[in-house]
Every structure is written in structure tokens, then in C-alpha cells.
Design a protein around this motif. Structure first.
Motif: not given
Length: 422
Positions: A21-30, A151-161, A174-176
Motif C-alpha cells: 500500500t505504501i507506494y500507491k500515492l507516489a505512483n498515483l499516475k498508475d 487496493v488499486a482496483f478498490s480505489a478505482l471503484g471509489v473514483f467511479i462511484a 483519501v482512500f489510499y
């Protein structure tokens, strides 16, 4: 399974949670590259500057992180890195101006790459003996892939929701952040049984670092990681290669990307750990022959006819090559246990290893990209892939020397043990 084994694997799972989880914010562009442009008002150049600043700070502080890991209890450093990352993410979700974003991305490197990562590697190494290192680091890589995917797909789900707009991007960030903070809190309370740093620290941090610098084995392990990582960077160009040369449909681009970035990480890491420990009986020996195995696989990629009718053959060849590379990534830190690094300089050893090993991230993409810009079309990709073959040969030489050192170390240790018994 004994109570001690259950405790070990429980701690390992907790470490995987943070590592994924720790690198998701720095790699937000993924997952959110285009939303970053649309809703944060960032250009391609500005996103590139943020990533470059993060990489430069990270590389410069890996050694400092190793010293910290030797000086302080990893049970304190690991949650500190996670909590700091989460706090920075909450501020990032306010969409601050670009100058502030630069500071945030630099501080993300401090939290993740200086405070957290060397401490994590040291903690994982301490969970098992030398015969388990390949398995542990392989499972770490695979486990991180699982958490990373979820975590990535969950964040994508939050974004879409939230409407796939500005509010959605803020909610995803915020989720990350909340995930990082939760992982930090869990780590603090659930790793209480970890061995404190004082039990292994014999010298001051500067002395530990200087001692580590003088150990040739650490440099060999580091350059071995370097060679794996510089080949790994080349995997990025398989997607545009398949699209431009074979006409890969847009629908398959997404599917291929998920397999190449997530599935292979999940499968390759544990596979590499199992092969290194069970079949080859040595991570360094496995890495040596894996480098060699890359050569016929890349030859196959180069020889597959360049026409849409062979698209699935091209996909299979590139994925097979990538699978081997991900299996190598899963165990490229394991030789730190094989070469007999003293416990009190383990953090410094990993700091040096990260500094050297991850250095290709600062220039490999620029180099490969320059080749493709200079020679558009199949010719450029051929040059990139041939370069990766040459690098694999160099990697074979480095890994061979590393394995020779491992064997010599084992022979010396065996001779000392016999002399003591006699």
C-alpha cells in the motif's frame, strides 16, 4: 505448524499489507494519470517532474534509511513510514499548488524509501534463516502484488462511484491515505513481538555503514539487483510494441497490461522463491541461470513474425519473458542472507543495495525511450530488446560471480564448523 511458525507468518502478512500500500500515492499516475491532468491541472511535464523528484530523493536517501534501520527498532520505523505517507496523502487530496506538490512527492520518498523500505527488508530477512530467504522475499513480492491489485482496483471503484470527476479523485486519494494509516496502526500493535534493534546493534550507525561499505559481497548483491532492475525497466515497452507492431486492439491492451503488471507479479515472486529454495537450493544460483534463460526467450520475441496474425504468439513470448523477470525480482534480495551479512549491518547493507540496485529507475526509461524516438517502428524495438539481451548477459556474469562467492563463503563456514567440532 508450531506456535512460533504461526507468529512468524502472521508478522509476515502484516508486513505484506504495508508493502502493498505504501507506494500507491507516489505512483498515483498508475491508475489516475489522466484524472491528475484533468482535475489537478497537471501537464505531462509536471507529472514527470513530480516522479523525477520522488525518484531522486528516494535514491539519495536509501543509504540513510539503511542506517536508520540498523539504529532504530524496525517495529517503530515501519508504522512511522506508513503513518507519514497517509498524512501526506490527506494533504495531497486538497489539490495543493504545484510547488507544494513537489514538496509532497519529495516527502513521500522520505517516508516510503528512507524510513520504511530498508526497515521492511531488514524485518523480512529477520523472519527466517538463510535457507528461507528466497521463499520469504518471493512471497513478499507476490503478496505485495495481491495487495497492490486489490487496493488499486478498490480505489478505482471509489473514483467511479463518486462520479469519476474531481470529487472522485479526491476520494480515491483519501482512500489510499486511510489504508496507509490503518496499515501503520495495525503494524504498530501487531508487531510487538519483533526483536528490538538494540539486540543486534553493536556499533554506532556511521560505523555500521562504513563496515557495510567495506564488504565486497554487499556490492555484488547490489549490482546483481541493478542488472535485474535495468532489464525489468524494459518490460514497460512490451505494451506499445504489441500495439504498434502487431496492432493489439484497445480492449486487449488493458487485459495485457493487467496481466503484465499484476498477475505476473503475483505469480512470479512466489515461483521464483520456490525455485530458488527448493529446486536450485540457492537464490544466487537461480538468478544466474534465470539471466541465461532470458536470452532464448528474447530471441523468440525477436523472431516472431511482425504481423497481426501472430499477435497471440507475440503476447505469449513477451509474457513468458516478463514472468522470468518477475520471478527474479521476487528473490533478488535473498542473496543478502546467503553471503552472511552480519545482523547489525543488515539495514546498511540493504540501504547500499537499494541505492545501487534501483538506480536504473533514474535513467533506464530515458535511455530506452531515446532509442525508440531515434529509431521509430520495429527497428527501435529491436534495438531495445537486443540491449536487454546484452544486459542479461552482463547480469549472468555478475550473478555467476555472486554465486561463486556464496559457495566460497559456505565452504569456509563448513570448514570452520568442522574445525570447531574436531
Amino acid at each position: 505448524m508450531s506456535t512460533q511458525d504461526k507468529a512468524k507468518w502472521f508478522k509476515f502478512l502484516i508486513l505484506i499489507l504495508g508493502g502493498g500500500t505504501i507506494y500507491k500515492l507516489a505512483n498515483l499516475k498508475d491508475a489516475f494519470y489522466v484524472p491528475m491532468q484533468e482535475f489537478m491541472g497537471l501537464s505531462h511535464t509536471e507529472i514527470g517532474l513530480l516522479l523525477s523528484a520522488n525518484a531522486i530523493i528516494a535514491t539519495g536517501l536509501f543509504v540513510v534509511g539503511g542506517v536508520l534501520a540498523d539504529r532504530f527498532d524496525t517495529r517503530k520505523l515501519i508504522p512511522l513510514g506508513l503513518l507519514g505517507t497517509g498524512a501526506l496523502g490527506l494533504y495531497l487530496a486538497t489539490f495543493p499548488p504545484f510547488n507544494s506538490l513537489m514538496i509532497v512527492f519529495c516527502l513521500l520518498a522520505v517516508c516510503a524509501d528512507c524510513i520504511y523500505w530498508p526497515a521492511l527488508l531488514k524485518a523480512v530477512r529477520g523472519l527466517g534463516d538463510d535457507k528461507e530467504q528466497g521463499r520469504l522475499f518471493g512471497l513478499l513480492e507476490g503478496g505485495r502484488g495481491v495487495i497492490d491489485t486489490l487496493v488499486a482496483f478498490s480505489a478505482l471503484g471509489v473514483f467511479i462511484a463518486m462520479g469519476a470527476a474531481e470529487a472522485g479523485l479526491k476520494a480515491a486519494i483519501v482512500f489510499y491515505s486511510v489504508i496507509d494509516i490503518a496499515a501503520g496502526v495495525l503494524t504498530w500493535f501487531l508487531l510487538k513481538g519483533a526483536q528490538p534493534a538494540q539486540a543486534t546493534t553493536r556499533k554506532n550507525p556511521a560505523a555500521n555503514l562504513m563496515q557495510a561499505v567495506k564488504v565486497p559481497a554487499i556490492w555484488l548483491v547490489s549490482f546483481n539487483v541493478f542488472m535485474v532492475y535495468i532489464v525489468y525497466c524494459g518490460l514497460t515497452y512490451f505494451i506499445p510494441y504489441l500495439k504498434e507492431v502487431y496492432g493489439l486492439p484497445v480492449a486487449l491492451v488493458g487485459a495485457y497490461g493487467i496481466i503484465n503488471q499484476y498477475m505476473l507479479k503475483i505469480l512470479g515472486g512466489p515461483a521464483g522463491g520456490f525455485l530458488a529454495d527448493k529446486q536450485f537450493k540457492s537464490p544466487s544460483r537461480y538468478l544466474k541461470w534465470a539471466f541465461l534463460a532470458l536470452l532464448p526467450m528474447m530471441a523468440m520475441i525477436l523472431l516472431v513474425p511482425k504481423s497481426p496474425g501472430y499477435i497471440y504468439a507475440g503476447m505469449a513470448a513477451t509474457l513468458s519473458f516478463a514472468f522470468i523477470v518477475f520471478s527474479m525480482r521476487g528473490v533478488f534480495w535473498a542473496p543478502m542472507g546467503e553471503v552472511g551479512i552480519a545482523a547489525h549491518i543488515t539495514g546498511s547493507a540493504f540501504g547500499i543495495g537499494c541505492l545501487i540496485g534501483y538506480a536504473p529507475g533514474m535513467f533506464a526509461y530515458v535511455g530506452y525511450g531515446a532509442i525508440l524516438d531515434r529509431f521509430p517502428g520495429p527497428q527501435g524495438y529491436n534495438y531495445v530488446f537486443i540491449s536487454m539481451m546484452v544486459l542479461a548477459v552482463i547480469g549472468f556474469v555478475v550473478a555467476s560471480r555472486l554465486h561463486r562467492l556464496v559457495r566460497n563463503t559456505a565452504q569456509v563456514a563448513g570448514g570452520e564448523a568442522q574445525a570447531a567440532a574436531g
